[in-house]
Structures are given as C-alpha cells and as structure tokens.
Design an enzyme around this catalytic site. Structure first.
Site, PDB file in Angstrom:
ATOM      1  N   GLU A 154       0.871  -1.176   0.000  1.00  0.00           N
ATOM      2  CA  GLU A 154       0.000   0.000   0.000  1.00  0.00           C
ATOM      3  C   GLU A 154       0.906   1.224   0.000  1.00  0.00           C
ATOM      4  OE1 GLU A 154      -3.930  -1.174   2.398  1.00  0.00           O
ATOM      5  OE2 GLU A 154      -2.117  -1.343   3.609  1.00  0.00           O
ATOM      6  N   ASP A 207     -16.334  -4.260   0.879  1.00  0.00           N
ATOM      7  CA  ASP A 207     -15.890  -4.072   2.261  1.00  0.00           C
ATOM      8  C   ASP A 207     -17.116  -4.047   3.162  1.00  0.00           C
ATOM      9  OD1 ASP A 207     -13.266  -3.769   1.279  1.00  0.00           O
ATOM     10  OD2 ASP A 207     -13.584  -1.633   0.937  1.00  0.00           O
TER      11      ASP A 207
END
Length: 247
Positions: free
Chosen positions: A8, A128
C-alpha cells in the site's frame, strides 16, 4: 489458492493502515520496487498494489506505480481511487493486470458492468463489509446495501473476482475469523479473494478449506515478518488433505 503479497503506497512509501484510518499509516522502511521484485523472486504469481493517496482523493503515486508494474516481474492487481472509466483504461494501458473497483461500483454500477465486459477477467470488485453493510469511500461511508444483495447485483458481470473484507474482524485484530467471508463466498459464482484474514501461516491453511476462496491478500503480516511469503505460498499450493464425511 493464489497468494497476493500486497503493498500500500502513501506519499511514495509503503504503509499499512491502522483500523482503516488514512491519517495514521504505519510506515515500512522498504523500497516498493525492490519489495515487489522480491515477491516474484519468492515465487508469487501475482501481487496486489493499493494507491492510498488516490483512495483518499488527495494525490496519487502514478509514477511509482508504473515503475512497480514495469519492474515487478509478475502481474499487478491495482486498487485505489478508481472513479472513472478513463482512469481504469489508463492503468490497464500502462500494464496493470487487473483493476480493483470499489466505490465506483456502488455509485455507478452500470459503468462497472460495462468495464467488466470490455476488459473481461481484468476487473475485480471490492466489497468491504462493516456491521452488515457495504462500506464505500475507503471504509468511511456506510451504504444502504447489504453485502448479499450487492454481490448478487453483479453476479452476471464477467468479473475476474471479488475481494471480500470483513472490516469488523480487521479492526478488532481478531484471529482471522472467517464467518462473514465464508458465508458470502458461497453466494457468488465469481472467485473470491479474502482480505484481512491472514496473520499467520495457519490462517492460510484454514482459508484453503473454505469453498470458493480462490486467493488471499497479505500485506502487513509480510512486512512485519509475522508471515513468510515462501511458507504461505508453499501452504497455498500444496494439495488439500481429505476431509472426513460425517453421517
């Protein structure tokens, strides 16, 4: 099962988010390009890359991402802030193997379906889940969608897969609970990639026995050296042991 070692990126650095908070990243002092190369050297067949700046809407890491894509030696599954058809097309043209779409799917589902048809097996849907609802905007906004209905709405699209994240389990640092992901994986024909469930090699072993789990994303556990990528790959690629049938 495919292991997706993950990086990330925030301001050009490798980070992990603590409880999903964009403003409090854990910074890892590693080189993103060299780390990506090490994933390939360890035997990974894919890697996952997220642009946190693009996700937050306050910049991007496009130059660095292009370098990772060129240098990694394995296909890159790229996510983070894709809000338009042009953005998706641009990154595919620059070599991204797959594009992960989250929030855009909630606001513009027809565009996601069109992208999936135009780029078959290159578009991945991110779902999510927090407290029974689908979250958008990088876990910041609770939608009106239940995960079951949301997944069903895209079942006819030629997606490369669906990434499922149980945010409840992730933010509580629980020991890889699989209840939510296991239940949802059985509701779709698409291959499912589990996220946020691996904190040890044993978690990889457990995932192998969940029907329709085709892969898992591992980030923080690799960078913190709680999980060896070589060991995770060995477990993921080994044959499953037979399961006893109970009458």
């Amino acid at each position: 099962m495919i292991i997706y070692p993950t990086l990330e990126l925030r301001n050009g650095k490798c980070v992990s988010l603590t409880r999903g908070r964009l403003e409090e990243p854990v910074i890892w002092h590693v080189d993103p390009v060299e780390t990506a190369k090490s994933f390939a050297a360890a035997g990974a067949s894919w890697m996952h890359l997220t642009d946190i700046d693009a996700l937050a809407g306050d910049g991007d890491n496009s130059s660095l991402i292009e370098e990772v894509i060129r240098s990694a030696g394995i296909p890159v599954q790229l996510g983070g802030g894709f809000r338009s058809r042009d953005g998706v097309a641009k990154c595919i043209d620059k070599g991204a193997g797959r594009i992960v779409v989250g929030t855009m799917a909630a606001y513009d589902p027809d565009t996601l379906r069109e992208l999936a048809k135009f780029y078959p097996d290159q578009i991945v849907l991110a779902v999510d889940i927090f407290q029974g609802s689908v979250m958008t905007e990088g876990w910041r906004t609770k939608s009106a969608f239940s995960p079951e209905s949301y997944i069903a709405a895209f079942d006819d699209a030629p997606l490369a897969g669906i990434i499922l994240t149980d945010i409840d389990a992730d933010i509580e640092d629980s020991d890889g609970t699989l209840g939510v992901i296991s239940g949802l994986a059985g509701l779709t024909r698409h291959p499912v990639i589990a996220r946020g469930t691996v904190r040890s090699v044993d978690d990889v072993s457990r995932l192998k026995y969940v029907p329709n789990i085709a892969g898992t994303i591992i980030g923080r556990a690799l960078l913190s050296r709680d999980v060896s990528l070589e060991a995770a790959l060995e477990v993921a690629q080994s044959d499953r042991e037979p399961i006893a049938e109970f009458q």
